[in-house]
Design a protein around this motif. Structure first.
Motif, short mmCIF file in Angstrom:
data_model
loop_
_atom_site.label_atom_id
_atom_site.label_comp_id
_atom_site.label_asym_id
_atom_site.label_seq_id
_atom_site.Cartn_x
_atom_site.Cartn_y
_atom_site.Cartn_z
N VAL A 200 0.84 -1.21 0.00
CA VAL A 200 0.00 0.00 0.00
C VAL A 200 0.87 1.26 0.00
O VAL A 200 0.62 2.22 -0.74
N LEU A 201 1.91 1.26 0.82
CA LEU A 201 2.79 2.43 0.91
C LEU A 201 3.49 2.71 -0.42
O LEU A 201 3.51 3.86 -0.90
N VAL A 202 4.07 1.70 -1.04
CA VAL A 202 4.81 1.92 -2.28
C VAL A 202 3.85 2.26 -3.42
O VAL A 202 4.16 3.10 -4.28
N SER A 203 2.66 1.66 -3.43
CA SER A 203 1.69 1.94 -4.48
C SER A 203 1.23 3.39 -4.41
O SER A 203 1.21 4.11 -5.43
N ALA A 204 0.84 3.83 -3.21
CA ALA A 204 0.36 5.21 -3.06
C ALA A 204 1.47 6.21 -3.31
O ALA A 204 1.26 7.26 -3.92
N GLY A 205 2.69 5.90 -2.86
CA GLY A 205 3.81 6.81 -3.07
C GLY A 205 4.14 7.00 -4.54
O GLY A 205 4.32 8.13 -5.01
N LEU A 206 4.23 5.91 -5.28
CA LEU A 206 4.54 6.00 -6.70
C LEU A 206 3.42 6.69 -7.48
O LEU A 206 3.68 7.49 -8.38
N PHE A 207 2.18 6.40 -7.12
CA PHE A 207 1.07 7.06 -7.80
C PHE A 207 1.13 8.57 -7.58
O PHE A 207 0.93 9.36 -8.52
N GLY A 208 1.42 8.99 -6.35
CA GLY A 208 1.51 10.42 -6.06
C GLY A 208 2.59 11.10 -6.88
O GLY A 208 2.36 12.18 -7.45
N LEU A 209 3.76 10.48 -6.98
CA LEU A 209 4.85 11.08 -7.75
C LEU A 209 4.53 11.16 -9.24
O LEU A 209 4.75 12.20 -9.89
N VAL A 210 4.03 10.07 -9.81
CA VAL A 210 3.72 10.07 -11.23
C VAL A 210 2.59 11.05 -11.54
O VAL A 210 2.64 11.79 -12.53
N TYR A 211 1.56 11.06 -10.69
CA TYR A 211 0.46 12.02 -10.89
C TYR A 211 0.98 13.45 -10.89
O TYR A 211 0.60 14.27 -11.74
N ALA A 212 1.86 13.78 -9.96
CA ALA A 212 2.39 15.14 -9.86
C ALA A 212 3.18 15.51 -11.09
O ALA A 212 3.06 16.64 -11.61
N VAL A 213 4.01 14.58 -11.60
CA VAL A 213 4.81 14.89 -12.78
C VAL A 213 3.92 15.09 -14.00
O VAL A 213 4.14 16.00 -14.82
N ILE A 214 2.88 14.27 -14.14
CA ILE A 214 1.97 14.39 -15.28
C ILE A 214 1.20 15.71 -15.24
O ILE A 214 1.01 16.38 -16.26
N ASP A 219 -1.22 22.12 -14.21
CA ASP A 219 -1.73 22.73 -12.98
C ASP A 219 -0.76 23.72 -12.35
O ASP A 219 -1.15 24.51 -11.49
N GLY A 220 0.52 23.65 -12.75
CA GLY A 220 1.54 24.48 -12.13
C GLY A 220 2.29 23.68 -11.07
O GLY A 220 1.68 23.00 -10.25
N TRP A 221 3.62 23.80 -11.09
CA TRP A 221 4.43 22.98 -10.19
C TRP A 221 4.30 23.38 -8.74
O TRP A 221 4.71 22.63 -7.85
N THR A 222 3.74 24.54 -8.48
CA THR A 222 3.53 24.96 -7.09
C THR A 222 2.06 24.86 -6.68
O THR A 222 1.69 25.31 -5.60
N SER A 223 1.24 24.27 -7.53
CA SER A 223 -0.18 24.10 -7.18
C SER A 223 -0.34 23.06 -6.08
O SER A 223 0.52 22.20 -5.88
#
Length: 477
Positions: A200-214, A219-223
């Motif tokens: 669960v930890l690694v899944s949520a962490g990787l999803f958060g990072l990839v979502y942010a990069v996409i 949305d803006g890097w400081t959004s």
């Protein structure tokens, strides 16, 4: 009449299933234009048609390996193959872009269950003296599937429709299911508890990072959403590492990374995927969006890249036997970096195809040199009882690298260009290719950190001094 050996059956079944799973990484790339016209969506939606698969594939591979070790690798192979086949049908019938993304995510779940157990099923079936050859060909087949994705996807889209790139998996999957049940021997590994918190930890962490990069450029890097993804994802991954250090049954035994060979080959794999996946995602669209080729024409023009593994992989295997996998892997990554660098140097809105060919050939030869010896080096770096986990870790890092590669190179692309005109596409493509080339060059440096010692020595080095020996590999008929 001579009876087909179990090793041959194991190779055919696991390689075919692995080919399908690997193919679906990038088979959609030359279909993206058709999908966009039919289902709508912007570039971020198109990214998710690729990353929904690679991300679920990546984060659940370790769980798939653990499930196979505990409940039976043949059983998990069958469950994964069935899930992948059903999800392929759902993707083919998707009525809108959201349904397609959801089906792609379920495809990734199935691939994550069947892929890590494939190599261990093959290991159990093939005599030790022939495993180097079997691993090399198995790795080349999977690498070729990734590389051939754009050509196969483009051909199917042009002569049938984009839905068929998924529908064709269905009859193949249905044919493999009874063969796998009848021809593969069951095998298990150490009977460990499942590491659900770690997954669960690694899944949520990787999803958060990839979502942010996409979403960063849109949305803006400081959004708030992007910062939440970056900070939250990073924190969750740190939490994953902390949990794995104290877990009695970790999904990733961190002591494996005490082996320099294991650490180096996995880092090289991740960086290779960053450069290659991201570059293929953008280059296959360049040939259509900027140069006006049809999907099939684009796939054919990528053949100097995608077709090279078929010609070079056997030679790469022989070279690895003579001079060692370390040197061959590093050379392959260096050639891939040179190929992307060449392409970035010559590309323009109206560049002729002849100028593109040298870069495509360099990348294709490099890909073949990389994929052929990786499995042998990886399996030689761990104990036999840990090969299932090792395969899961390596495949997970390959898929994580692919998801990040598509996200990062597309973020660079959208920061400098767009689909507005051929010149605007090139404006974004050039810096993205240089980023991909840099990732591949770093991967070559990582590969050179693999020791020159034999696979047996590397396997012994993977064991920590006080580690409890895992029970021997159990094989049941």
């Amino acid at each position: 009449m001579r009876r087909t050996s179990p090793a041959v059956w194991a190779f055919v079944i696991t390689s075919t299933a692995g080919f399908m799973a690997a193919l679906d990484n990038l088979v959609v790339t030359t279909a993206l234009t058709a999908i966009r016209k039919h289902l709508g969506g912007g570039i971020s939606d198109l990214e998710w048609t690729v990353n929904a698969y690679t991300l679920t594939f990546a984060v659940l591979l370790l769980l798939g390996a653990a499930l196979g070790d505990r409940f039976g690798r043949r059983r998990m192979f069958l469950v994964g193959l069935g899930t992948f086949t059903f999800a392929s049908l759902a993707a083919a019938l998707a009525p809108n872009i959201d349904a397609l993304i959801a089906a792609r995510a379920v495809q990734g779940v199935g691939a994550a269950m069947l892929t890590p157990v494939s190599l261990t099923l093959l290991t159990a079936a093939v005599p030790a003296a022939r495993r180097g050859l079997a691993f090399g060909v198995w790795g080349a087949v999977n690498g070729m599937a990734v590389a051939m994705g754009p050509l196969i996807g483009g051909t199917v889209v042009e002569h049938l429709s984009w839905q068929w790139i998924f529908a064709l998996n269905v009859p193949i999957g249905l044919a493999l299911l009874p063969l796998a049940r009848l021809r593969l021997n069951e095998s298990t590994g150490p009977d460990r508890r499942l590491d659900v918190p770690g997954t669960v930890l690694v899944s949520a962490g990787l999803f958060g990072l990839v979502y942010a990069v996409i979403r960063g450029n849109d949305d803006g890097w400081t959004s708030t959403p992007v910062l939440t993804g970056l900070i939250g994802g990073g924190a969750l991954l740190l939490g994953f590492l902390a949990w794995e250090r104290r877990s009695a049954a970790p999904a990733v035994p961190l002591r494996l990374f005490r082996s320099r060979a294991f650490s180096a080959v996995n880092l090289a794999t991740a960086l290779m995927s960053v450069g290659m996946f991201g570059a293929v995602f953008l280059l296959s669209q360049f040939l259509q969006a900027a140069q006006g080729y049809s999907p099939m024409e684009a796939g054919v023009r990528m053949l100097p890249w995608t077709g090279m593994p078929m010609l070079v992989a056997p030679v790469a295997g022989l070279l690895a036997d003579r001079i060692g996998g370390r040197t061959v892997i590093a050379a392959g990554l260096t050639l891939q970096a040179a190929g992307l660098g060449w392409f970035a140097s010559v590309v323009s809105a109206h560049v002729g195809y002849a100028a593109q060919v040298p870069g495509l050939v360099l990348s294709g030869v490099g890909m073949a040199l990389f994929f052929a010896p990786v499995a042998t080096v990886l399996m030689g770096a761990v104990r036999p009882q840990e090969q299932g986990v090792a395969s899961g870790v390596n495949n997970a890092l390959r898929e994580v690298g692919g998801a990040l590669g598509v996200a990062v190179l597309t973020a660079v692309f959208t920061a400098h260009g767009d689909y507005g005109s051929p010149q605007r596409y090139v404006d974004g493509l050039v810096p993205a290719l240089w980023v991909g080339a840099a990732a591949l060059a770093l991967g070559a440096a990582a590969a050179l950190a693999v020791p020159r010692r034999s696979g047996a020595d590397q396997g012994r080095a993977a064991e920590s001094p006080g580690a409890q020996a895992a029970p021997p590999l159990a094989v049941r008929g």
